[in-house]
Design a protein around this motif. Structure first.
Motif, short mmCIF file in Angstrom:
data_model
loop_
_atom_site.label_atom_id
_atom_site.label_comp_id
_atom_site.label_asym_id
_atom_site.label_seq_id
_atom_site.Cartn_x
_atom_site.Cartn_y
_atom_site.Cartn_z
N ILE A 1 33.52 76.86 -25.84
CA ILE A 1 33.29 75.41 -25.97
C ILE A 1 31.80 75.13 -26.16
O ILE A 1 31.41 74.35 -27.04
N ALA B 1 31.09 72.38 -19.86
CA ALA B 1 31.10 73.79 -20.26
C ALA B 1 29.86 74.50 -19.72
O ALA B 1 29.95 75.61 -19.17
N ARG C 1 40.14 68.50 -21.35
CA ARG C 1 39.99 69.94 -21.59
C ARG C 1 41.29 70.70 -21.37
O ARG C 1 41.65 71.59 -22.15
N ARG D 1 32.00 66.94 -22.25
CA ARG D 1 32.62 68.24 -22.54
C ARG D 1 31.54 69.31 -22.63
O ARG D 1 31.71 70.43 -22.13
#
Length: 287
Positions: free
Chosen positions: A281, A256, A218, A252
């Motif tokens: 995101i 988020a 990230r 991911r």
């Protein structure tokens, strides 16, 4: 409290500066009268103190970390404190060279090579590997109530559905390995073109390596394919690397989601920029 800790360690201090970007401890950089720099770290909870203490004992001699010069177990008023040596350099940035990215890969893999000790009883660092799916689920849903207060109902429902569908598609976990849980540029110290080491161990676990690539991707790896490739080469020079293309989308997405909940808990106004980054995101995955 700071004065008590300084007295506890018998330090003669010339100057003190609080370190920013420390979210689970209060950290001070101290210049001693001798001219040396040391760090004082006061974790927010006893559990975080115990994790950090055990991590220094486990990693010493295997992974580049600061030297733990002393520690104090605290009392009713203080959770405990650490006196740490200085790692030369500054936090990793996206301006780093592929050579540095390669070294970051080596460092990360060296940490993942460490398995739960066979004889030492750990009271701070939990081994979550055998119930890894439950650990991820528990972590996700622990933030869900906070997230529900930030997202509109439709987006929140989409996120819950997305999580339930994605989690069953994950491969078998890779481990049990020592996972940092906050392996990001702010915790990786670089001196010129050389990685000095890694810091901050109050969130560590034994678990699956798959969770540990998310924040580095990230905040660092996704910006430059050459850095991403160099990092992977460095990692593979120590141990096999899982297929990141398979696991990164899930982690991911959950990172988020969880980060939005974290921002709600810690204060939306204070963390407005980080909140917005994670909303972007999350929406990329859902809309």
């Amino acid at each position: 409290m700071l004065n008590r800790v300084i007295q506890q360690f018998g330090l003669y201090v010339r100057s003190i500066n609080e370190v920013e970007d420390s979210h689970s401890s209060t950290v001070y950089k101290c210049q001693l009268l001798s001219g040396d720099n040391v760090y004082l770290k006061i974790p927010y909870t006893k559990l975080k103190f115990q994790r950090e203490l055990e991590a220094y004992e486990i990693l010493k001699g295997y992974v580049a970390i600061p030297e733990m010069l002393d520690y104090w177990s605290g009392d009713e008023e203080c959770t405990g404190a650490f006196l740490l040596s200085e790692l030369k350099g500054k936090p990793l940035t996206s301006e780093a060279s592929p050579t540095v990215a390669y070294q970051v890969g080596v460092l990360h893999a060296q940490m993942h090579e460490i398995q739960p000790p066979a004889v030492k009883l750990l009271t701070g660092i939990q081994n979550e590997f055998l119930n890894w799916s439950n650990f991820i689920e528990k972590q996700f849903y622990s933030f869900a109530e906070d997230v529900s207060l930030v997202l509109d109902q439709h987006l929140y429902n989409l996120a819950i559905d997305k999580f339930e569908k994605m989690k069953v598609q994950l491969p078998s976990p890779d481990g049990p390995s020592f996972v940092h849980m906050d392996f990001r540029p702010a915790n990786i110290i670089v001196d010129s073109n050389k990685v000095s080491g890694v810091i901050d161990f109050e969130s560590v676990r034994f678990g699956s390596t798959e969770i540990d690539f998310t924040k580095l991707y990230r905040d660092f790896l996704r910006f430059d394919i050459l850095l991403y490739q160099a990092y992977q080469e460095g990692y593979k020079s120590i141990r096999p690397l899982i297929d990141l293309e398979v696991v990164l989308p899930f982690y991911r997405f959950t990172d988020a989601f969880n980060s939005i909940g974290w921002c709600k808990r810690r204060g939306i106004e204070k963390n407005a920029v980080f909140l917005e980054e994670n909303l972007v995101i999350l929406k990329q995955f859902l809309l």
